[in-house]
Design an enzyme around this catalytic site. Structure first.
Site, PDB file in Angstrom:
ATOM      1  CB  CYS A 113      -0.964  -0.007   1.187  1.00 29.08           C
ATOM      2  SG  CYS A 113      -2.152  -1.367   1.117  1.00 29.08           S
ATOM      3  CG  HIS A 242      -3.242   3.253   1.919  1.00 32.33           C
ATOM      4  ND1 HIS A 242      -3.672   2.848   0.677  1.00 32.33           N
ATOM      5  CD2 HIS A 242      -3.431   2.195   2.751  1.00 32.33           C
ATOM      6  CE1 HIS A 242      -4.094   1.597   0.748  1.00 32.33           C
ATOM      7  NE2 HIS A 242      -3.958   1.182   1.996  1.00 32.33           N
ATOM      8  CG  ASN A 272      -6.825  -0.907   1.003  1.00 28.16           C
ATOM      9  OD1 ASN A 272      -6.079  -0.554   0.095  1.00 28.16           O
ATOM     10  ND2 ASN A 272      -6.365  -1.331   2.179  1.00 28.16           N
TER      11      ASN A 272
END
Length: 324
Positions: A113, A242, A272
């Site tokens: 990520c 993020h 996500n």
């Protein structure tokens, strides 16, 4: 003569066609729309099909970023992904070929990520060193293919997608200039977010520990880049963290002193998307006119490895195509 900076001049995104709602997930596993929204802030996400590989999504996002910048050539291409089309070779050369950019340097970065932050910082360093004059940075992941479809702790969170940024040499005074970067890692936390090395293994994540470490790591790195450029938390016009979990976004804003209203939220519509989440959130902000050229922006991420970092930059003067 002004110092050289890498300047973002184009953004683009790509999302799979298939929309997966909380209601759909509630019909196939023990969960509910209320539970998912309360725990994550996510309402829906996109799942890729067999024709929408990581390289396909990355190519579309990259093409849109080049169009946003009004260019068709680039000196360097970096793809941040932990879900490449193949274990070998890397995905970036294929994307470069898809874009008609054969012959340029092209490679992957795997920082999960944090991948886009790592890749953007690397491209910035390459440009400011004079090694290349321009770069295309793409974050692309199809994590849904690694998930246990019966595990509600992971399957409700992730979605697929790609986001891209085009950069070229400029000055720190220009809108879109990257002004400070900081990157970190701690391999002792490798099992917090990982896919075990065994046939058919699914993605695993220790959610509570990840939450705690992500908040600390991202908050510390944000404060580092703010100090580097001499900004206070109140100076920040946009925090683009993020897009893992709405509670993480709100907590990072609170810890750093940045008003929660300044945190961009995109995960409610796409989940996500791992390395794609920051550039997709940037693209979304650009299409909605949330930002003005020169606004003070901070990017930050935490991912498997563990890896984390932050970037301070100003908002570019660009036109963006909505990937939705």
């Amino acid at each position: 003569m002004s110092a050289k900076s890498a300047v973002v001049r184009g953004l683009g995104g790509a999302l799979p066609e298939r929309v997966v709602t909380n209601e759909h997930l509630s019909s196939v596993m023990d969960t509910s729309d209320e539970w998912i929204r309360r725990r994550t802030g996510i309402a829906e996400r996109r799942h890729s099909d067999e024709s929408e590989s990581t390289s396909v999504l990355a190519t579309t996002a990259g093409r849109r970023a080049l169009a946003s910048a009004g260019v068709d050539t680039v000196g360097l291409l970096i793809v941040a992904t932990s879900t490449p089309d193949k274990v070998c070779p890397a995905t970036a050369p294929k994307v470069a070929a898809n874009l008609g950019l054969q012959g340029i340097a092209a490679f992957d970065i795997s920082a999960v990520c944090s991948g886009f932050v790592y890749a953007l910082a690397t491209a910035s360093w390459a440009i400011t060193s004079g090694s290349v004059g321009s770069a295309l940075v793409i974050g692309a992941d199809t994590f849904t293919r690694l998930l246990d479809p019966t595990d509600r702790t992971t399957s409700v969170i992730f979605g697929d997608g790609a986001g891209a940024a085009y950069l070229s040499a400029g000055t720190p005074e220009e809108p879109g200039a990257i002004l400070a970067t900081t990157l970190h890692s701690d391999g002792d936390g490798e099992t917090l977010i990982h896919v075990p090395r065994s046939a058919g293994a699914f993605f695993e994540m220790q959610g509570k520990e990840v939450f705690t470490q992500a908040v600390t790591a991202m908050s510390d790195s944000v404060q580092t880049v703010l100090a580097s450029v001499g900004w206070t938390a109140g100076d920040v016009d946009s925090l683009i963290a993020h897009q893992a979990n709405l509670r993480i976004l709100n907590t990072v804003a609170s810890v750093t002193g940045i008003p929660g209203s300044k945190a961009e939220v995109h995960l409610d519509r796409v989940g996500n998307t791992s390395a794609a989440s920051i550039p997709l959130a940037m693209t979304d902000a650009g299409t909605k006119g949330h930002r003005s050229p020169g606004d003070k922006v901070v990017l930050t991420a935490f991912g498997g490895g563990t890896t984390w970092g932050a970037i301070a930059m100003t908002w570019p003067s660009i036109s963006v195509v909505d990937p939705h």
